[in-house]
Enzyme design. Structure first.
Site, PDB file in Angstrom:
ATOM      1  N   ASN A  32       0.858  -1.197   0.038  1.00 57.09           N
ATOM      2  CA  ASN A  32       0.050  -0.024  -0.007  1.00 57.09           C
ATOM      3  C   ASN A  32       0.960   1.362  -0.041  1.00 57.09           C
ATOM      4  OD1 ASN A  32       1.024   0.296   2.616  1.00 57.09           O
ATOM      5  ND2 ASN A  32      -0.915   0.040   3.495  1.00 57.09           N
ATOM      6  N   LEU A  33       2.324   1.081   0.041  1.00 56.86           N
ATOM      7  CA  LEU A  33       3.090   2.490   0.010  1.00 56.86           C
ATOM      8  C   LEU A  33       3.098   3.131   1.113  1.00 56.86           C
ATOM      9  CD1 LEU A  33       3.180   2.954  -3.955  1.00 56.86           C
ATOM     10  CD2 LEU A  33       4.820   1.654  -2.605  1.00 56.86           C
ATOM     11  N   TYR A 143       4.885  -3.849  19.348  1.00 52.98           N
ATOM     12  CA  TYR A 143       5.342  -4.350  18.106  1.00 52.98           C
ATOM     13  C   TYR A 143       5.394  -6.093  18.195  1.00 52.98           C
ATOM     14  CZ  TYR A 143       8.497  -5.691  14.450  1.00 52.98           C
ATOM     15  OH  TYR A 143       9.274  -6.495  13.516  1.00 52.98           O
TER      16      TYR A 143
HETATM   17  N1  LIG Z   1      13.800  -4.231   9.427  1.00 55.41           N
HETATM   18  C1  LIG Z   1      13.962  -4.946  10.555  1.00 55.41           C
HETATM   19  O1  LIG Z   1      15.232  -5.134  11.071  1.00 55.41           O
HETATM   20  C2  LIG Z   1      13.172  -6.150  11.133  1.00 55.41           C
HETATM   21  C3  LIG Z   1      13.627  -7.104  11.845  1.00 55.41           C
HETATM   22  C4  LIG Z   1      12.533  -8.000  12.359  1.00 55.41           C
HETATM   23  C5  LIG Z   1      11.424  -8.107  11.582  1.00 55.41           C
HETATM   24  N2  LIG Z   1      11.189  -7.378  10.501  1.00 55.41           N
HETATM   25  C6  LIG Z   1       9.735  -7.584   9.817  1.00 55.41           C
HETATM   26  O2  LIG Z   1      10.021  -7.602   8.353  1.00 55.41           O
HETATM   27  C7  LIG Z   1       9.040  -6.951   7.586  1.00 55.41           C
HETATM   28  C8  LIG Z   1       9.566  -5.859   6.772  1.00 55.41           C
HETATM   29  O3  LIG Z   1      10.346  -4.809   7.585  1.00 55.41           O
HETATM   30  P1  LIG Z   1      11.094  -3.856   6.875  1.00 55.41           P
HETATM   31  O4  LIG Z   1      12.134  -3.110   7.657  1.00 55.41           O
HETATM   32  O5  LIG Z   1      11.408  -4.465   5.339  1.00 55.41           O
HETATM   33  O6  LIG Z   1       9.800  -2.868   6.710  1.00 55.41           O
HETATM   34  P2  LIG Z   1       9.254  -1.844   5.734  1.00 55.41           P
HETATM   35  O7  LIG Z   1       8.650  -0.808   6.364  1.00 55.41           O
HETATM   36  O8  LIG Z   1      10.545  -1.002   4.848  1.00 55.41           O
HETATM   37  O9  LIG Z   1       8.382  -2.623   4.632  1.00 55.41           O
HETATM   38  C9  LIG Z   1       7.161  -3.107   4.804  1.00 55.41           C
HETATM   39  C10 LIG Z   1       6.308  -2.690   3.568  1.00 55.41           C
HETATM   40  O10 LIG Z   1       4.962  -3.015   4.067  1.00 55.41           O
HETATM   41  C11 LIG Z   1       4.050  -2.399   3.396  1.00 55.41           C
HETATM   42  N3  LIG Z   1       2.831  -2.218   4.186  1.00 55.41           N
HETATM   43  C12 LIG Z   1       2.563  -1.982   5.576  1.00 55.41           C
HETATM   44  N4  LIG Z   1       1.368  -1.868   5.806  1.00 55.41           N
HETATM   45  C13 LIG Z   1       0.809  -2.532   4.831  1.00 55.41           C
HETATM   46  C14 LIG Z   1      -0.763  -3.048   4.466  1.00 55.41           C
HETATM   47  N5  LIG Z   1      -1.607  -3.106   5.295  1.00 55.41           N
HETATM   48  N6  LIG Z   1      -0.886  -3.096   3.170  1.00 55.41           N
HETATM   49  C15 LIG Z   1      -0.079  -3.354   2.304  1.00 55.41           C
HETATM   50  N7  LIG Z   1       1.249  -2.975   2.362  1.00 55.41           N
HETATM   51  C16 LIG Z   1       1.581  -2.492   3.764  1.00 55.41           C
HETATM   52  C17 LIG Z   1       4.695  -0.797   3.448  1.00 55.41           C
HETATM   53  O11 LIG Z   1       4.311   0.150   2.582  1.00 55.41           O
HETATM   54  C18 LIG Z   1       6.215  -1.094   3.080  1.00 55.41           C
HETATM   55  O12 LIG Z   1       6.464  -1.069   1.786  1.00 55.41           O
HETATM   56  C19 LIG Z   1       7.990  -6.672   8.762  1.00 55.41           C
HETATM   57  O13 LIG Z   1       7.014  -7.236   8.728  1.00 55.41           O
HETATM   58  C20 LIG Z   1       8.938  -6.605   9.959  1.00 55.41           C
HETATM   59  O14 LIG Z   1       8.138  -6.546  11.312  1.00 55.41           O
HETATM   60  C21 LIG Z   1      11.774  -6.286  10.342  1.00 55.41           C
HETATM   61  O1  LIG Z   2      19.357   6.966  16.966  1.00 52.03           O
HETATM   62  C1  LIG Z   2      19.300   5.542  17.525  1.00 52.03           C
HETATM   63  C2  LIG Z   2      18.696   4.380  16.940  1.00 52.03           C
HETATM   64  C3  LIG Z   2      18.859   3.280  17.588  1.00 52.03           C
HETATM   65  N1  LIG Z   2      19.582   3.325  18.657  1.00 52.03           N
HETATM   66  C4  LIG Z   2      19.830   1.750  19.505  1.00 52.03           C
HETATM   67  O2  LIG Z   2      20.384   0.840  18.434  1.00 52.03           O
HETATM   68  C5  LIG Z   2      19.836  -0.341  18.708  1.00 52.03           C
HETATM   69  C6  LIG Z   2      19.095  -1.005  17.108  1.00 52.03           C
HETATM   70  O3  LIG Z   2      17.999  -0.100  17.122  1.00 52.03           O
HETATM   71  P1  LIG Z   2      17.109  -0.274  15.818  1.00 52.03           P
HETATM   72  O4  LIG Z   2      17.997   0.034  14.511  1.00 52.03           O
HETATM   73  O5  LIG Z   2      16.086   0.999  15.878  1.00 52.03           O
HETATM   74  O6  LIG Z   2      16.538  -1.554  15.733  1.00 52.03           O
HETATM   75  P2  LIG Z   2      15.616  -2.411  16.794  1.00 52.03           P
HETATM   76  O7  LIG Z   2      14.901  -1.464  17.703  1.00 52.03           O
HETATM   77  O8  LIG Z   2      16.537  -3.293  17.580  1.00 52.03           O
HETATM   78  O9  LIG Z   2      14.623  -3.264  16.073  1.00 52.03           O
HETATM   79  C7  LIG Z   2      14.857  -3.871  14.920  1.00 52.03           C
HETATM   80  O10 LIG Z   2      15.106  -5.130  14.862  1.00 52.03           O
HETATM   81  C8  LIG Z   2      14.342  -5.747  15.719  1.00 52.03           C
HETATM   82  C9  LIG Z   2      14.527  -7.203  15.820  1.00 52.03           C
HETATM   83  O11 LIG Z   2      15.728  -7.503  16.766  1.00 52.03           O
HETATM   84  C10 LIG Z   2      13.145  -6.102  14.706  1.00 52.03           C
HETATM   85  O12 LIG Z   2      12.031  -6.601  15.222  1.00 52.03           O
HETATM   86  C11 LIG Z   2      12.557  -4.522  14.277  1.00 52.03           C
HETATM   87  O13 LIG Z   2      11.567  -4.407  13.424  1.00 52.03           O
HETATM   88  C12 LIG Z   2      13.693  -3.644  14.042  1.00 52.03           C
HETATM   89  O14 LIG Z   2      13.147  -2.331  13.654  1.00 52.03           O
HETATM   90  C13 LIG Z   2      18.656  -0.164  19.939  1.00 52.03           C
HETATM   91  O15 LIG Z   2      19.360  -0.724  21.067  1.00 52.03           O
HETATM   92  C14 LIG Z   2      18.603   1.437  20.001  1.00 52.03           C
HETATM   93  O16 LIG Z   2      18.298   1.752  21.165  1.00 52.03           O
HETATM   94  C15 LIG Z   2      20.375   4.098  19.223  1.00 52.03           C
HETATM   95  O17 LIG Z   2      21.006   4.276  20.253  1.00 52.03           O
HETATM   96  N2  LIG Z   2      20.162   5.239  18.629  1.00 52.03           N
END
Ligand SMILES: NC(=O)c1ccc[n+]([C@@H]2O[C@H](COP(=O)([O-])OP(=O)(O)OC[C@H]3O[C@@H](n4cnc5c(N)ncnc54)[C@H](O)[C@@H]3O)[C@@H](O)[C@H]2O)c1
Ligand SMILES: O=c1ccn([C@@H]2O[C@H](COP(=O)(O)OP(=O)(O)O[C@H]3O[C@H](CO)[C@@H](O)[C@H](O)[C@H]3O)[C@@H](O)[C@H]2O)c(=O)[nH]1
Length: 333
Positions: A32-33, A143
């Protein structure tokens, strides 16, 4: 085989679409962007992009039936720990209510395979590290609670309706496509590595360390950073394993090595060759002190091997992308 990837215009979803295309799958993206980027579609020109919501059940059922979709990879979610503490309602609505609507569509259209993007946040504050999959599930933020709620729904749907699934519990996704086309661009950015690299580029005045009084060697939080391409490859492995009869279940995905916030800053200074100001701030609500994975299960059962395991490589690939895309995708691909 034709795959539906929800959230495929986002960070991890887009990298996974690229690996799926390389592996020869046909891919339709549903996004859904709200947080993703249309520009991703230009990089992934082998995939079909549909602008829509996972809660649009008619749309999802129609896509599955018209394209003969056999598997759904479900990335679409809101995923920021801090935002979820302030706005739990957004998280329950998008990740649980809309997630369940997607699952209903999957059941109605009889999609056999499902892979879910779960998270280390389902464990909460670890009682032992490294974290194995049978560690107690006790999220410390909304979350993680919404991700756990979906995991549990998926488990019961799997048992009752025969959907074969894998929940992949990612630790901290980071880095960028080593070939340069895709990267991490969240608006606003809250993740540590891109923030640090933006500071190195002079796009931010400083980096704030959230909490220096954690029970860790240097007082800052420890996380297990995993390269996004290694995550993407794990999805292809999991999909093949499901097709081969794998029993449904959950797998951790991390590098089994933790780095503190201060260590990440030091690695970024080394990789970029640039210095930038770092200030100490308060803890961010909802953050556990230490999250480090055991990925033994996925290594042993699916043969997963990370290719970009060390933090320097992870930060270097991210740096290459940020240098070329200082304004993210909106600045052009
Ligand atoms: N980034 C991380 O470190 C991390 C770690 C653990 C788990 N995850 C999980 O991995 C997945 C992807 O994370 P990401 O970092 O790529 O996030 P992101 O925000 O870059 O991507 C999520 C995408 O989902 C789309 N979206 C959200 N709600 C929607 C809806 N209702 N319908 C259609 N599209 C929708 C957004 O537009 C976006 O493009 C998530 O489920 C997140 O919980 C991420
Ligand atoms: O400006 C900043 C941003 C982050 N942090 C710290 O850096 C670590 C990493 O933070 P961040 O990169 O925001 O990732 P997380 O909050 O650990 O969460 C990520 O990693 C999780 C899994 O461990 C996923 O579930 C989440 O979706 C993903 O956003 C954490 O201890 C934060 O407190 C700082 O100290 N300063």
């Amino acid at each position: 085989m034709h795959i539906l990837v929800t959230g495929g215009a986002g960070y991890i979803g887009s990298h996974t679409v690229q690996e799926l295309l390389r592996a020869g799958y046909r891919v339709t993206v549903l996004d859904n962007l709200s947080r993703g980027h249309m520009a991703v579609a230009q990089v992934l020109d082998g995939a079909e992009f549909v602008w829509g919501d996972i809660a649009d059940r008619e749309l999802v059922v129609g896509l599955v039936r018209s394209r003969g979709i056999q598997a759904v990879l479900h990335f679409a979610a809101l995923s920021l720990v801090g935002e979820s503490m302030a706005e739990p309602s957004l998280y329950y609505h998008n990740n649980v209510v809309k997630g369940l609507s997607l699952l209903e569509a999957v059941r109605e259209a009889e999609v056999p395979y499902f892979i879910f993007s779960s998270t280390a946040a389902v464990y909460g504050e670890p009682v032992q590290v490294p974290i194995e999959e049978d560690h107690p599930l006790a999220p410390t933020n909304p979350y993680g609670a919404t991700k756990l709620a979906f995991e549990e729904a998926l488990r019961w749907y799997g048992a009752a309706y025969g959907i074969k699934y894998v929940s992949l519990r990612y630790f901290n996704a980071s880095g960028a496509d080593p070939e340069g086309g895709l990267g991490e661009d969240h608006q606003p950015e809250t993740h540590l590595i891109p923030l640090v690299l933006q500071a190195a580029l002079g796009l931010r005045p400083e980096v704030t360390v959230f909490g220096t009084d954690y029970p860790t060697p240097d007082g800052t939080c420890i996380r297990d950073y995993i390269h996004v391409t290694d995550l993407a490859e794990a999805h292809v492995l999991a999909l093949r394993a499901l097709e081969g009869g794998l029993v449904s279940g959950a797998y951790n995905l991390g590098n089994e090595r933790g780095y503190s916030v201060r260590e990440v800053v030091e690695v970024a200074r080394r990789v970029t060759g640039r210095d930038f100001p770092v200030v100490e701030g308060a803890r961010r609500p909802g953050d556990p002190a230490v999250l480090v994975a055991s990925s033994r299960r996925i290594r042993e059962e699916l043969g997963w091997r990370p290719r970009y395991g060390d933090l320097e490589t992870i930060v270097r690939t991210a740096w290459e992308w940020h240098r070329r895309h200082p304004e993210g995708y909106e600045g052009g691909t």
